[in-house]
Design a protein around this motif. Structure first.
Motif, mmCIF file in Angstrom:
data_model
loop_
_atom_site.group_PDB
_atom_site.id
_atom_site.type_symbol
_atom_site.label_atom_id
_atom_site.label_comp_id
_atom_site.label_asym_id
_atom_site.label_seq_id
_atom_site.Cartn_x
_atom_site.Cartn_y
_atom_site.Cartn_z
ATOM 1 N N ALA A 132 0.813 -1.223 0.000
ATOM 2 C CA ALA A 132 0.000 0.000 0.000
ATOM 3 C C ALA A 132 0.841 1.266 0.000
ATOM 4 O O ALA A 132 0.302 2.372 0.025
ATOM 5 N N LYS A 133 2.172 1.120 -0.034
ATOM 6 C CA LYS A 133 3.030 2.304 0.088
ATOM 7 C C LYS A 133 2.876 3.261 -1.080
ATOM 8 O O LYS A 133 3.086 4.465 -0.927
ATOM 9 N N ILE A 134 2.495 2.755 -2.255
ATOM 10 C CA ILE A 134 2.366 3.616 -3.425
ATOM 11 C C ILE A 134 0.940 4.124 -3.594
ATOM 12 O O ILE A 134 0.699 5.329 -3.698
ATOM 13 N N PRO A 147 -0.579 -5.450 9.941
ATOM 14 C CA PRO A 147 0.259 -4.471 10.646
ATOM 15 C C PRO A 147 0.333 -3.168 9.846
ATOM 16 O O PRO A 147 0.495 -3.188 8.628
ATOM 17 N N VAL A 148 0.209 -2.053 10.535
ATOM 18 C CA VAL A 148 0.275 -0.740 9.896
ATOM 19 C C VAL A 148 1.364 0.073 10.592
ATOM 20 O O VAL A 148 1.415 0.143 11.828
ATOM 21 N N ARG A 149 2.239 0.675 9.792
ATOM 22 C CA ARG A 149 3.312 1.516 10.329
ATOM 23 C C ARG A 149 3.370 2.807 9.529
ATOM 24 O O ARG A 149 3.311 2.783 8.296
ATOM 25 N N VAL A 150 3.469 3.933 10.224
ATOM 26 C CA VAL A 150 3.583 5.234 9.566
ATOM 27 C C VAL A 150 4.743 5.998 10.188
ATOM 28 O O VAL A 150 5.174 5.710 11.308
ATOM 29 N N ILE A 151 5.227 6.985 9.442
ATOM 30 C CA ILE A 151 6.216 7.912 9.982
ATOM 31 C C ILE A 151 5.630 9.311 9.899
ATOM 32 O O ILE A 151 5.023 9.685 8.887
ATOM 33 N N LEU A 152 5.783 10.062 10.983
ATOM 34 C CA LEU A 152 5.262 11.422 11.061
ATOM 35 C C LEU A 152 6.436 12.390 11.066
ATOM 36 O O LEU A 152 7.315 12.297 11.936
ATOM 37 N N THR A 153 6.460 13.294 10.099
ATOM 38 C CA THR A 153 7.593 14.213 9.979
ATOM 39 C C THR A 153 7.119 15.649 9.825
ATOM 40 O O THR A 153 5.964 15.920 9.483
ATOM 41 N N LEU A 219 -6.055 5.042 4.330
ATOM 42 C CA LEU A 219 -5.634 3.709 3.895
ATOM 43 C C LEU A 219 -6.872 2.919 3.498
ATOM 44 O O LEU A 219 -7.818 2.793 4.279
ATOM 45 N N GLU A 220 -6.875 2.403 2.273
ATOM 46 C CA GLU A 220 -7.980 1.566 1.812
ATOM 47 C C GLU A 220 -7.629 0.095 2.038
ATOM 48 O O GLU A 220 -6.520 -0.345 1.718
ATOM 49 N N ILE A 221 -8.584 -0.631 2.598
ATOM 50 C CA ILE A 221 -8.412 -2.073 2.802
ATOM 51 C C ILE A 221 -9.484 -2.787 1.992
ATOM 52 O O ILE A 221 -10.680 -2.645 2.272
ATOM 53 N N ASN A 222 -9.059 -3.511 0.969
ATOM 54 C CA ASN A 222 -9.976 -4.257 0.117
ATOM 55 C C ASN A 222 -10.045 -5.688 0.636
ATOM 56 O O ASN A 222 -9.136 -6.487 0.415
ATOM 57 N N LEU A 223 -11.116 -5.998 1.354
ATOM 58 C CA LEU A 223 -11.237 -7.303 1.982
ATOM 59 C C LEU A 223 -12.075 -8.250 1.135
ATOM 60 O O LEU A 223 -13.220 -7.946 0.782
ATOM 61 N N GLY A 224 -11.487 -9.360 0.797
ATOM 62 C CA GLY A 224 -12.235 -10.438 0.184
ATOM 63 C C GLY A 224 -12.556 -11.481 1.243
ATOM 64 O O GLY A 224 -12.159 -11.370 2.401
#
Length: 333
Positions: A132-134, A147-153, A219-224
């Motif tokens: 999902a980074k792009i 797991p979700v990880r972000v950086i705040l700058t 963040l979009e989560i496409n759940l099947g």
């Protein structure tokens, strides 16, 4: 021992900061400037020889370091105007600045402490999930742990922002916070079992901290839904150029049949096969072996897919055998 007391000749009510022509502000963005003014008096009493005294201004940044200092003499009416200060991305950090004002003429005193806020921009960048980074969209199935990880700058000076509140919306209108795992790195785990059904979900991630403008990321989560494919019936030995059939059942996670699926078979000529959905996830596939010229072992590849469901694949292996020969004998008596 001699002890004396003095009223406070500085009052926060008389202390103002200038912004865009108004003396009413305590919050500033980078690129803006201000001046501080105050008044030396007590109950409208201005000390004698006020112009020969001095008032000291000291400003400390959010980390407690001295950022600015200036000494000014009051005007005859007790008013003090300090010099203009400009807040830039390079000479400030986001947060609350504190300042002190001290005045004395040797017999009377004045002092106060106050604060103002300098706001910087903030930016959230997604580090995980990797896919999902792009495009900020990840795929999974109901029940997956993501797991979700972000950086705040701070993009104005390229510094990480620590001790912020980074939160996200979740099912039922709930809001949860990330945990700071390292300086400016925030993590959480999404349990998609909470979402209970397949579909496209939008998770709004937001940051907040005094001295930084709020930033958001969706963040979009496409759940099947996980599926199962079961072969019900088939033949192994098929005569050359004969017809045969194979039957499948395509079901969802709970075992309910999935009808209307797209079924593909690795036979290039569609006239050599037919697919019938019998209902309740059952598919009957009839095919001809006219496209095969020799006896031997062969295989067919099947795929089943439906919107919102995990696709399934099956490799079917069979044996082409010689055609049987029927002989009829007639005896004349």
């Amino acid at each position: 021992m001699f002890k004396a007391t003095s009223p406070n000749y500085l009052d926060i009510a008389n202390t103002k900061m200038l912004k865009q022509g108004e003396w009413t502000h305590t919050s500033f963005d980078t690129g803006e400037s201000t001046r501080i003014k105050t008044q030396v008096n007590y109950s409208s009493e201005i000390p004698n020889n006020i112009e020969s005294t001095e008032i000291n201004l000291t400003i400390f940044d959010p980390e407690g370091h001295q950022w600015y200092s200036e000494v000014k003499a009051p005007l005859s009416n007790g008013t003090v105007f300090f010099s203009e200060m400009t807040f830039s991305a390079l000479n400030t950090i986001g947060g609350q600045f504190e300042y002190t004002l001290l005045w004395s003429n040797g017999t009377a005193l004045g002092g106060l402490k106050s604060s103002f806020v300098v706001n910087h921009q903030s930016q959230i960048k997604l580090l995980k999930p990797d896919d999902a980074k792009i495009d900020l969209r990840t795929d999974g199935f109901v029940g997956d742990i993501i797991p979700v990880r972000v950086i705040l700058t701070d993009p104005e000076n390229n510094l990480s922002i620590s001790d912020a509140i980074v939160s996200y919306n979740w099912t039922g209108g709930s809001t949860f916070n990330f945990t700071e795992a390292a300086v400016g790195i925030y993590e959480t785990i999404l349990d998609t079992a909470d979402l209970s059904s397949r579909g496209l979900y939008e998770i709004l991630i937001s940051s907040s901290k005094l001295g930084f403008l709020e930033s958001n990321l969706t963040l979009e989560i496409n759940l099947g839904e996980e599926t199962n494919l079961q072969r019900l019936e088939s033949e192994y030995n098929i005569e050359l150029h004969a017809n045969s059939s194979i039957k499948f059942k395509f079901t969802d996670f709970s075992g309910d049949g999935i009808d209307g699926a797209t079924v593909n078979i690795s036979i290039s000529n569609p006239s050599h096969y037919s697919i019938e959905n019998l209902g309740n996830g059952t598919y009957d596939i009839n095919f001809s072996t006219l496209y095969i010229d020799n006896i031997g072992t062969y295989q067919l590849n099947f795929s089943f897919s439906a919107t919102g469901y995990e696709p399934q694949y099956y490799v079917y292996q069979f044996q082409i055998i010689e055609q049987s020969v029927n002989l009829s004998v007639f005896i004349n008596s």
